[in-house]
Design a protein around this motif. Sequence first.
Motif, short mmCIF file in Angstrom:
data_model
loop_
_atom_site.label_atom_id
_atom_site.label_comp_id
_atom_site.label_asym_id
_atom_site.label_seq_id
_atom_site.Cartn_x
_atom_site.Cartn_y
_atom_site.Cartn_z
N TYR A 18 9.41 31.25 30.19
CA TYR A 18 8.71 30.69 29.03
C TYR A 18 7.81 29.51 29.44
O TYR A 18 6.65 29.43 29.04
N LEU A 19 8.34 28.62 30.25
CA LEU A 19 7.57 27.45 30.67
C LEU A 19 6.42 27.83 31.60
O LEU A 19 5.35 27.21 31.56
N ASN A 20 6.64 28.84 32.42
CA ASN A 20 5.56 29.36 33.27
C ASN A 20 4.39 29.83 32.44
O ASN A 20 3.23 29.57 32.74
N LYS A 21 4.73 30.58 31.37
CA LYS A 21 3.70 31.10 30.47
C LYS A 21 2.88 29.96 29.86
O LYS A 21 1.67 30.07 29.68
N ILE A 24 4.01 24.73 31.83
CA ILE A 24 4.72 23.44 31.77
C ILE A 24 5.65 23.35 32.97
O ILE A 24 6.38 24.30 33.27
N LYS A 25 5.60 22.24 33.67
CA LYS A 25 6.35 22.12 34.93
C LYS A 25 7.78 21.63 34.72
O LYS A 25 8.66 21.90 35.51
N ASN A 26 7.99 20.84 33.66
CA ASN A 26 9.28 20.18 33.48
C ASN A 26 10.40 21.18 33.12
O ASN A 26 10.33 21.88 32.13
N ILE A 27 11.45 21.26 33.98
CA ILE A 27 12.60 22.13 33.68
C ILE A 27 13.70 21.25 33.07
O ILE A 27 14.14 20.28 33.69
N PRO A 28 14.16 21.56 31.84
CA PRO A 28 15.15 20.70 31.20
C PRO A 28 16.56 20.87 31.79
O PRO A 28 16.85 21.89 32.43
N LYS A 29 17.38 19.89 31.55
CA LYS A 29 18.79 19.97 31.92
C LYS A 29 19.52 20.71 30.80
O LYS A 29 19.29 20.43 29.61
N ILE A 30 20.39 21.63 31.17
CA ILE A 30 21.18 22.34 30.15
C ILE A 30 22.55 21.68 30.04
O ILE A 30 23.31 21.63 31.00
N ASP A 169 12.18 26.10 10.09
CA ASP A 169 11.43 26.22 11.33
C ASP A 169 11.49 24.86 12.02
O ASP A 169 10.97 23.86 11.50
N SER A 170 12.12 24.83 13.19
CA SER A 170 12.32 23.55 13.90
C SER A 170 11.03 22.99 14.47
O SER A 170 10.97 21.81 14.83
N GLU A 171 9.99 23.82 14.58
CA GLU A 171 8.81 23.45 15.36
C GLU A 171 8.19 22.13 14.92
O GLU A 171 7.91 21.25 15.74
N LYS A 172 7.99 21.96 13.62
CA LYS A 172 7.31 20.73 13.16
C LYS A 172 8.15 19.49 13.46
O LYS A 172 7.62 18.42 13.74
N TYR A 173 9.49 19.66 13.41
CA TYR A 173 10.37 18.53 13.72
C TYR A 173 10.32 18.18 15.21
O TYR A 173 10.30 17.01 15.59
N PHE A 174 10.31 19.23 16.05
CA PHE A 174 10.24 19.00 17.50
C PHE A 174 8.91 18.33 17.88
O PHE A 174 8.87 17.45 18.73
N GLU A 175 7.86 18.77 17.22
CA GLU A 175 6.54 18.20 17.50
C GLU A 175 6.52 16.70 17.13
O GLU A 175 6.02 15.85 17.87
N GLU A 176 7.12 16.40 15.98
CA GLU A 176 7.19 15.01 15.52
C GLU A 176 8.03 14.16 16.48
O GLU A 176 7.68 13.02 16.80
N MET A 177 9.14 14.73 16.93
CA MET A 177 10.02 14.02 17.87
C MET A 177 9.30 13.73 19.19
O MET A 177 9.44 12.65 19.76
N LYS A 178 8.55 14.71 19.65
CA LYS A 178 7.81 14.53 20.91
C LYS A 178 6.85 13.34 20.79
O LYS A 178 6.78 12.49 21.68
N LYS A 179 6.13 13.29 19.67
CA LYS A 179 5.17 12.20 19.45
C LYS A 179 5.87 10.84 19.37
O LYS A 179 5.42 9.85 19.94
N LEU A 199 11.93 26.68 21.91
CA LEU A 199 10.95 25.92 21.12
C LEU A 199 11.03 24.43 21.48
O LEU A 199 10.01 23.74 21.56
N ALA A 200 12.25 23.95 21.71
CA ALA A 200 12.43 22.53 22.05
C ALA A 200 11.78 22.19 23.39
O ALA A 200 11.14 21.15 23.52
N VAL A 201 11.91 23.08 24.38
CA VAL A 201 11.31 22.76 25.69
C VAL A 201 9.78 22.82 25.64
O VAL A 201 9.11 22.12 26.39
N LYS A 202 9.27 23.61 24.70
CA LYS A 202 7.81 23.62 24.50
C LYS A 202 7.32 22.22 24.10
O LYS A 202 6.22 21.82 24.43
N TYR A 203 8.18 21.49 23.38
CA TYR A 203 7.82 20.13 22.94
C TYR A 203 8.51 19.05 23.79
O TYR A 203 8.94 18.02 23.29
#
Length: 219
Positions: A18-21, A24-30, A169-179, A199-203
């Motif tokens: 997903y991140l390759n697509k 995005i370089k950052n790989i999150p910790k699980i 839809d979590s997307e708008k919340y994740f976007e807000e958190m990122k900002k 979706l979270a790693v996208k943000y």
Amino acid sequence: MHYTVKNLLDIENDIKIYLNKLNIKNIPKIVAVSKTFKIDEIMPLIQHGHFDYGENKVQEAMEKWTELKKKNSKIKLHMIGRLQTNKVKFAVQLFDYIHSVDSTKLAKKIADEQNRIKKKIKIFLQINIGDENQKSGINKNAIEELVSYCKKMNLDIIGLMCIPPLNTDSEKYFEEMKKLNRFLGFSELSMGMSSDFLLAVKYSSTYVRVGSKIFGKRS
């Protein structure tokens, strides 16, 4: 191969693809959310070399992890549930990360305990991003005040954490958190669970908290 290890490898693979697509370089910790699961179900993951685990009850975590952590210093324990002030003493001793600090009262208690036992843990501040009455977390409008208080208390705040409202839809919340996280100058961000970690790693989430996708349904 144990099913938990296979599930973890699948998740790691899904994240990489997903991140390759997205380039995005950052790989999150699980963080494998092991609450309610017995140690014999967790052991195959530890033997595989996975060391980040999430618990939401201090008492359960103490019973499960105290001895294991003495034997294996690589294990990192994440407190992901609401932390009551009367449990702070035990939490600070056992956990390496607390993801759920949301008040000056709790921050003060953690700071006092850390000073007492000379230990510093990494802390996320929990935002109630959906403004839900029943949910923990500080209102986003009060976050700057809490950040400056925590810095005054010499706490090691590394980022923000959220749990978006269920069935939305979590997307708008994740976007807000990122900002918000970027505005406050933090490099770490704790968001995303079994249903929405991609979706979270996208943000820019750097810690995803995944339970049922690894361990299966809780009984």
